[in-house]
Scaffold this active site. Structure first.
Site, PDB file in Angstrom:
ATOM      1  N   ARG A   9      -3.380  -1.177   2.913  1.00  9.22           N
ATOM      2  CA  ARG A   9      -2.229  -1.941   3.431  1.00  9.22           C
ATOM      3  C   ARG A   9      -2.553  -2.694   4.719  1.00  9.22           C
ATOM      4  O   ARG A   9      -1.701  -2.839   5.595  1.00  9.22           O
ATOM      5  CB  ARG A   9      -1.009  -1.026   3.665  1.00  9.22           C
ATOM      6  CG  ARG A   9      -0.526  -0.296   2.430  1.00  9.22           C
ATOM      7  CD  ARG A   9      -0.096  -1.267   1.316  1.00  9.22           C
ATOM      8  NE  ARG A   9       0.210  -0.515   0.106  1.00  9.22           N
ATOM      9  CZ  ARG A   9      -0.678  -0.236  -0.846  1.00  9.22           C
ATOM     10  NH1 ARG A   9      -1.930  -0.674  -0.731  1.00  9.22           N
ATOM     11  NH2 ARG A   9      -0.339   0.454  -1.909  1.00  9.22           N
ATOM     12  N   SER A  62       8.585  -0.029   0.219  1.00  8.10           N
ATOM     13  CA  SER A  62       8.224   1.206   0.936  1.00  8.10           C
ATOM     14  C   SER A  62       8.241   0.929   2.433  1.00  8.10           C
ATOM     15  O   SER A  62       7.519   0.058   2.917  1.00  8.10           O
ATOM     16  CB  SER A  62       6.835   1.678   0.510  1.00  8.10           C
ATOM     17  OG  SER A  62       6.815   1.982  -0.864  1.00  8.10           O
ATOM     18  N   GLU A  68       5.487   0.079   7.216  1.00 11.75           N
ATOM     19  CA  GLU A  68       4.722  -0.843   6.373  1.00 11.75           C
ATOM     20  C   GLU A  68       5.156  -2.295   6.569  1.00 11.75           C
ATOM     21  O   GLU A  68       4.307  -3.178   6.630  1.00 11.75           O
ATOM     22  CB  GLU A  68       4.827  -0.441   4.916  1.00 11.75           C
ATOM     23  CG  GLU A  68       3.967  -1.302   3.999  1.00 11.75           C
ATOM     24  CD  GLU A  68       3.816  -0.706   2.610  1.00 11.75           C
ATOM     25  OE1 GLU A  68       3.741  -1.490   1.646  1.00 11.75           O
ATOM     26  OE2 GLU A  68       3.738   0.529   2.491  1.00 11.75           O
TER      27      GLU A  68
END
Length: 372
Positions: free
Chosen positions: A164, A247, A364
């Site tokens: 990520r 998320s 995130e």
């Protein structure tokens, strides 16, 4: 005046001072060069699916990338017989790109079906799901550098792609590389309509096949969308659980010496990624990231949240933000939420997980004007 509440899937946030819609490559480059050359703040916006902006908006120029186009490139000398190279404009909707590749029988992106957002944002976040990451197929990124105003093509090896993250996101030591992605080149594969080997247990079970099997691309895409929808991760105007940024927290990656406070039944996976989070004694400030140790462990943020006493559907009194009723990893706008409602709930989740397990969860999505 258009607000971030209208430009993002979380549907919160005030207006930018100036919004520029860049629908062609020339308009994007011109708008970016003008913004980069000024002394005013600027921000590049894609599909708005991974962004939570403050209620005050943004005191500068927001460039909304709306370029479109998918170009099939000529084969290169090092390409395998099944390789297919494409260059995709940054504003091309990601879900439309995945649908196109599946329709044409090109594998490599099928497990990334149903993810909202734009193609240019995919390598920035190194999006991933159900055993695939975009890093596996990216060849290069076309990029206008904000600091030099140079237009460059960055090969995959120089993109810093990891869990990520990429060179376009700030790390513990290195600052983010500032600018705008204008196009992304991918190397996909034509395997006669079959997928890449299925690499995620939940997806394999949904397909009724063993791990490593290749199945029709359309089957993978259909099952992935079903799985994402069951978690509220496919946009649906009639479902408030989908008014989110996906998320909200990344799965924490911790060194093995930080696992003492983690129950043995907590899901965990060995990984080669650098540790990002570590357990700390309650009441102490987290130490700098530790030196790399063999086989760090990735934990399930969703499991940690739920077992820290934050159930699905949880909300703070009087708040319009809530944990999704389908998945504890998503923070949703139940209607009328403010950006501060979202941030306040995120802080509460962080504090509960830190108190229970000593792990500091990291957000995130990009937080614009917000701090946790």
């Amino acid at each position: 005046m258009t607000s971030f509440a209208e430009l993002t899937t979380m549907s919160v946030g005030g207006p930018p001072e100036r919004l520029v819609e860049a629908t062609t490559g020339d308009k994007l480059l011109a708008a970016a060069r003008e913004a980069f050359s000024s002394d005013e703040p600027w921000f590049v916006l894609g599909g708005g699916s991974n962004l939570v902006a403050s209620d005050e908006g943004f005191p500068g120029t927001v460039i909304r990338v709306g370029t479109r186009g998918v170009e099939v490139l000529e084969r290169e000398a090092d390409d395998a017989p099944t390789d297919v190279r494409i260059r995709v404009a940054a504003g091309e909707p990601w879900e439309a790109l995945v649908a196109l590749t599946v329709e044409r029988g090109w594998s490599g992106l099928e497990a990334l079906s149903g993810i909202p957002g734009s193609t240019g944002a995919a390598p920035v976040q190194n999006i991933g799901a159900y055993g695939q990451e975009v890093s596996e197929t990216v060849v290069s990124v076309d990029f206008l550098d904000a600091d030099t105003l140079d237009f460059v093509r960055i090969p995959r090896a120089n993109l810093g792609l990891a869990y990520r993250t990429s060179v376009f996101k700030p790390g513990p030591v290195d600052p983010a590389r500032r600018g705008v992605v204008t196009a992304v080149e991918f190397r996909l594969s034509d395997e006669g309509g079959l997928s890449q080997p299925v690499a995620y247990d939940q997806l394999a079970r949904a397909l009724g096949v063993p791990l490593g099997a290749r199945v029709p691309l359309a089957d993978v895409r259909a099952r992935v969308i079903e799985l994402r929808a069951s978690k509220g991760m496919v946009l649906d105007p009639s479902d408030r659980d989908t008014f989110s940024s996906g998320s909200f927290f990344t799965n924490p990656i911790v060194a093995r010496d930080a696992l003492d406070g983690i129950p043995v039944d907590a899901p965990r996976w060995e990984t080669e990624e650098e540790p990002q989070d570590r357990a700390v004694p309650l009441g102490q400030t987290p130490a700098p990231p530790p030196a790399r140790t063999p086989s760090p462990v990735k934990l399930s943020a969703a499991w940690l949240i739920e077992h820290a006493g934050v159930p699905r559907g949880f909300h703070l009194p009087g708040s319009g933000a809530a944990i999704s009723t389908k998945h504890t990893l998503a923070i949703t706008n139940r209607g009328g939420a403010t950006a501060e409602d979202v941030a306040e709930l995120a802080r509460y989740v962080q504090s509960r997980v830190a108190a229970e397990f000593g792990v500091v969860l990291q957000p995130e999505p990009v937080l614009l004007g917000l701090h946790l």
